[in-house]
Design a protein around this motif. Structure first.
Motif, PDB file in Angstrom:
ATOM      1  N   VAL A 161     -22.427  -7.457 -18.998  1.00 51.37           N
ATOM      2  CA  VAL A 161     -21.657  -6.253 -18.689  1.00 51.37           C
ATOM      3  C   VAL A 161     -22.369  -5.022 -19.240  1.00 51.37           C
ATOM      4  O   VAL A 161     -22.392  -3.964 -18.610  1.00 51.37           O
ATOM      5  N   LEU A 162     -22.964  -5.156 -20.415  1.00 49.57           N
ATOM      6  CA  LEU A 162     -23.710  -4.048 -21.009  1.00 49.57           C
ATOM      7  C   LEU A 162     -24.833  -3.593 -20.084  1.00 49.57           C
ATOM      8  O   LEU A 162     -24.994  -2.393 -19.815  1.00 49.57           O
ATOM      9  N   THR A 163     -25.610  -4.533 -19.586  1.00 49.19           N
ATOM     10  CA  THR A 163     -26.724  -4.175 -18.708  1.00 49.19           C
ATOM     11  C   THR A 163     -26.222  -3.564 -17.400  1.00 49.19           C
ATOM     12  O   THR A 163     -26.799  -2.606 -16.877  1.00 49.19           O
ATOM     13  N   GLY A 164     -25.142  -4.128 -16.880  1.00 52.49           N
ATOM     14  CA  GLY A 164     -24.591  -3.598 -15.634  1.00 52.49           C
ATOM     15  C   GLY A 164     -23.966  -2.232 -15.818  1.00 52.49           C
ATOM     16  O   GLY A 164     -24.201  -1.312 -15.013  1.00 52.49           O
ATOM     17  N   PHE A 165     -23.175  -2.070 -16.879  1.00 53.80           N
ATOM     18  CA  PHE A 165     -22.509  -0.795 -17.128  1.00 53.80           C
ATOM     19  C   PHE A 165     -23.499   0.303 -17.501  1.00 53.80           C
ATOM     20  O   PHE A 165     -23.238   1.482 -17.259  1.00 53.80           O
ATOM     21  N   LEU A 166     -24.617  -0.086 -18.100  1.00 56.38           N
ATOM     22  CA  LEU A 166     -25.629   0.915 -18.429  1.00 56.38           C
ATOM     23  C   LEU A 166     -26.133   1.576 -17.147  1.00 56.38           C
ATOM     24  O   LEU A 166     -26.246   2.801 -17.063  1.00 56.38           O
ATOM     25  N   CYS A 167     -26.399   0.747 -16.138  1.00 56.42           N
ATOM     26  CA  CYS A 167     -26.850   1.293 -14.848  1.00 56.42           C
ATOM     27  C   CYS A 167     -25.722   2.018 -14.129  1.00 56.42           C
ATOM     28  O   CYS A 167     -25.908   3.128 -13.610  1.00 56.42           O
ATOM     29  N   LEU A 168     -24.544   1.402 -14.112  1.00 58.91           N
ATOM     30  CA  LEU A 168     -23.408   1.985 -13.398  1.00 58.91           C
ATOM     31  C   LEU A 168     -22.966   3.296 -14.022  1.00 58.91           C
ATOM     32  O   LEU A 168     -22.709   4.280 -13.326  1.00 58.91           O
ATOM     33  N   GLY A 169     -22.835   3.297 -15.349  1.00 55.69           N
ATOM     34  CA  GLY A 169     -22.387   4.501 -16.040  1.00 55.69           C
ATOM     35  C   GLY A 169     -23.377   5.638 -15.906  1.00 55.69           C
ATOM     36  O   GLY A 169     -22.992   6.785 -15.691  1.00 55.69           O
ATOM     37  N   LEU A 170     -24.658   5.311 -16.036  1.00 53.95           N
ATOM     38  CA  LEU A 170     -25.689   6.333 -15.848  1.00 53.95           C
ATOM     39  C   LEU A 170     -25.611   6.920 -14.436  1.00 53.95           C
ATOM     40  O   LEU A 170     -25.674   8.135 -14.246  1.00 53.95           O
ATOM     41  N   ALA A 171     -25.470   6.029 -13.462  1.00 47.16           N
ATOM     42  CA  ALA A 171     -25.394   6.493 -12.072  1.00 47.16           C
ATOM     43  C   ALA A 171     -24.169   7.367 -11.856  1.00 47.16           C
ATOM     44  O   ALA A 171     -24.249   8.407 -11.188  1.00 47.16           O
ATOM     45  N   TYR A 172     -23.048   6.961 -12.430  1.00 48.00           N
ATOM     46  CA  TYR A 172     -21.825   7.743 -12.262  1.00 48.00           C
ATOM     47  C   TYR A 172     -21.960   9.116 -12.914  1.00 48.00           C
ATOM     48  O   TYR A 172     -21.584  10.134 -12.325  1.00 48.00           O
ATOM     49  N   GLY A 173     -22.495   9.152 -14.121  1.00 52.29           N
ATOM     50  CA  GLY A 173     -22.683  10.423 -14.811  1.00 52.29           C
ATOM     51  C   GLY A 173     -23.608  11.346 -14.057  1.00 52.29           C
ATOM     52  O   GLY A 173     -23.356  12.555 -13.952  1.00 52.29           O
ATOM     53  N   VAL A 174     -24.695  10.783 -13.500  1.00 54.62           N
ATOM     54  CA  VAL A 174     -25.644  11.583 -12.725  1.00 54.62           C
ATOM     55  C   VAL A 174     -24.979  12.120 -11.459  1.00 54.62           C
ATOM     56  O   VAL A 174     -25.139  13.293 -11.106  1.00 54.62           O
ATOM     57  N   LEU A 175     -24.225  11.259 -10.759  1.00 56.99           N
ATOM     58  CA  LEU A 175     -23.556  11.688  -9.534  1.00 56.99           C
ATOM     59  C   LEU A 175     -22.546  12.794  -9.808  1.00 56.99           C
ATOM     60  O   LEU A 175     -22.433  13.755  -9.036  1.00 56.99           O
ATOM     61  N   ASP A 179     -16.768  -3.590 -23.744  1.00 62.18           N
ATOM     62  CA  ASP A 179     -16.938  -3.219 -22.342  1.00 62.18           C
ATOM     63  C   ASP A 179     -16.532  -1.762 -22.108  1.00 62.18           C
ATOM     64  O   ASP A 179     -17.209  -1.020 -21.383  1.00 62.18           O
ATOM     65  N   TYR A 180     -15.442  -1.355 -22.715  1.00 66.83           N
ATOM     66  CA  TYR A 180     -14.957   0.022 -22.576  1.00 66.83           C
ATOM     67  C   TYR A 180     -15.977   1.014 -23.145  1.00 66.83           C
ATOM     68  O   TYR A 180     -16.290   2.026 -22.510  1.00 66.83           O
ATOM     69  N   SER A 181     -16.501   0.706 -24.318  1.00 67.99           N
ATOM     70  CA  SER A 181     -17.468   1.615 -24.947  1.00 67.99           C
ATOM     71  C   SER A 181     -18.766   1.680 -24.156  1.00 67.99           C
ATOM     72  O   SER A 181     -19.393   2.747 -24.060  1.00 67.99           O
ATOM     73  N   TYR A 182     -19.195   0.556 -23.577  1.00 65.06           N
ATOM     74  CA  TYR A 182     -20.415   0.566 -22.761  1.00 65.06           C
ATOM     75  C   TYR A 182     -20.270   1.575 -21.621  1.00 65.06           C
ATOM     76  O   TYR A 182     -21.195   2.354 -21.349  1.00 65.06           O
ATOM     77  N   TRP A 183     -19.127   1.543 -20.958  1.00 62.95           N
ATOM     78  CA  TRP A 183     -18.915   2.395 -19.797  1.00 62.95           C
ATOM     79  C   TRP A 183     -18.865   3.871 -20.189  1.00 62.95           C
ATOM     80  O   TRP A 183     -19.495   4.711 -19.547  1.00 62.95           O
ATOM     81  N   VAL A 184     -18.118   4.180 -21.240  1.00 60.25           N
ATOM     82  CA  VAL A 184     -17.954   5.575 -21.652  1.00 60.25           C
ATOM     83  C   VAL A 184     -19.279   6.154 -22.150  1.00 60.25           C
ATOM     84  O   VAL A 184     -19.664   7.272 -21.772  1.00 60.25           O
ATOM     85  N   VAL A 185     -19.985   5.415 -22.989  1.00 49.73           N
ATOM     86  CA  VAL A 185     -21.256   5.908 -23.527  1.00 49.73           C
ATOM     87  C   VAL A 185     -22.291   6.064 -22.428  1.00 49.73           C
ATOM     88  O   VAL A 185     -23.028   7.067 -22.378  1.00 49.73           O
ATOM     89  N   ALA A 186     -22.365   5.096 -21.514  1.00 41.93           N
ATOM     90  CA  ALA A 186     -23.332   5.182 -20.419  1.00 41.93           C
ATOM     91  C   ALA A 186     -23.023   6.370 -19.512  1.00 41.93           C
ATOM     92  O   ALA A 186     -23.937   7.043 -19.028  1.00 41.93           O
ATOM     93  N   THR A 187     -21.743   6.644 -19.291  1.00 43.54           N
ATOM     94  CA  THR A 187     -21.363   7.804 -18.481  1.00 43.54           C
ATOM     95  C   THR A 187     -21.825   9.098 -19.143  1.00 43.54           C
ATOM     96  O   THR A 187     -22.352  10.003 -18.482  1.00 43.54           O
ATOM     97  N   ALA A 188     -21.605   9.193 -20.452  1.00 41.50           N
ATOM     98  CA  ALA A 188     -22.039  10.390 -21.190  1.00 41.50           C
ATOM     99  C   ALA A 188     -23.550  10.574 -21.081  1.00 41.50           C
ATOM    100  O   ALA A 188     -24.042  11.695 -20.846  1.00 41.50           O
ATOM    101  N   LEU A 189     -24.300   9.491 -21.222  1.00 39.59           N
ATOM    102  CA  LEU A 189     -25.757   9.567 -21.114  1.00 39.59           C
ATOM    103  C   LEU A 189     -26.175   9.995 -19.710  1.00 39.59           C
ATOM    104  O   LEU A 189     -27.090  10.807 -19.532  1.00 39.59           O
ATOM    105  N   GLY A 190     -25.496   9.444 -18.701  1.00 39.36           N
ATOM    106  CA  GLY A 190     -25.811   9.811 -17.328  1.00 39.36           C
ATOM    107  C   GLY A 190     -25.538  11.279 -17.056  1.00 39.36           C
ATOM    108  O   GLY A 190     -26.317  11.949 -16.368  1.00 39.36           O
ATOM    109  N   GLY A 191     -24.431  11.783 -17.613  1.00 35.21           N
ATOM    110  CA  GLY A 191     -24.119  13.190 -17.446  1.00 35.21           C
ATOM    111  C   GLY A 191     -25.167  14.085 -18.078  1.00 35.21           C
ATOM    112  O   GLY A 191     -25.534  15.134 -17.523  1.00 35.21           O
TER     113      GLY A 191
END
Length: 241
Positions: free
Chosen positions: A23-37, A143-155
């Motif tokens: 989930v960490l590896t997946g959310f890292l990509c997903l969250g980054l993509a979401y933040g960028v979008l 899982d929750y923290s992976y998503w939130v942190v990855a989103t912040a990084l993507g943004g």
């Protein structure tokens, strides 16, 4: 000797973390993509991070990007949210026993339940030395923290990226494929996987791609309930064969 509170949580974390690595590896990509979008649509890191922390809707957050950038229609937004997230009704029903008797943390576990967390909680059992409540809470928090942190990084990264972001939202579909393949590697999970694929295909043929989520979930639930005895005891089917 009785374990300290810190010791119990440490054991729970060490047991939960390896299970959440996919989930960490997946959310890292997903969250980054979401933040960028979100950044490309004019919503900075603060807004995308708040959306992930408060809404925590995964696929619905991707859909919400379109809702945020078009004329707001409350009824359409509500109905779309129900359609996209209706599967959580079935998730909740199937986790009634697992989350029973977990005390005050039960509400938070329900709040942060997502597809990936459901996949882990429904298939991974805590070690004997780890309390169920602590294990499930650690899985959900990670899982929750992976998503939130990855989103912040993507943004934040979105401020520096200038390439075409078309197709980045496919990362969500890719994660579901990875999770499915991981479950498929276990022989005992394959009958349920075949049922899910077949029911989704039937729903797609009958109601089309835009409306298949709820019919597919209802059909899957009906098939699983009707074949529960066989799925719980597959050896019976082998004896009859």
């Amino acid at each position: 000797m009785e374990q300290t509170t810190a010791g119990r949580w440490s054991r729970a974390f060490r047991a939960a973390f390896p299970a959440t690595i996919p989930v960490l590896t997946g959310f890292l990509c997903l969250g980054l993509a979401y933040g960028v979008l979100m950044e490309t649509k004019g919503y900075g890191p603060l807004w995308s991070t708040l959306m992930s922390a408060v809404a925590f809707g995964g696929s619905m957050q991707y859909v919400a990007i379109t809702l945020l950038t078009t004329a707001f229609d409350p009824l359409q937004a509500f109905l779309l949210s129900v359609m996209v997230n209706a599967r959580h009704i079935f998730y909740g029903l199937s986790l009634l026993d697992k989350y029973k008797g977990l005390g005050k943390v039960r509400g938070f576990l329900i709040y942060v339940l997502c597809d990936e967390t459901f996949s882990l909680v429904s298939t991974v059992e805590p070690p004997p030395e780890v309390e169920r409540r602590n294990f499930y809470l650690c899985v959900s928090l990670l899982d929750y923290s992976y998503w939130v942190v990855a989103t912040a990084l993507g943004g934040l990264l979105g401020n520096f990226l200038t390439f075409d972001t078309t197709g980045m939202d496919f990362a969500l579909t890719a994660l579901f494929v990875v999770l499915f393949l991981e479950q498929w590697s276990r022989r005992e999970n394959r009958p349920a996987g075949v049922i899910g694929i077949a029911c989704a295909a039937v729903s797609l043929a009958v109601v089309g791609a835009d409306n298949l989520v709820i019919p597919a979930m209802v059909l899957i639930l009906a098939v699983l309930l009707s074949g529960r005895k066989w799925l719980d005891h597959p050896e019976r089917g082998e004896d009859l064969g």
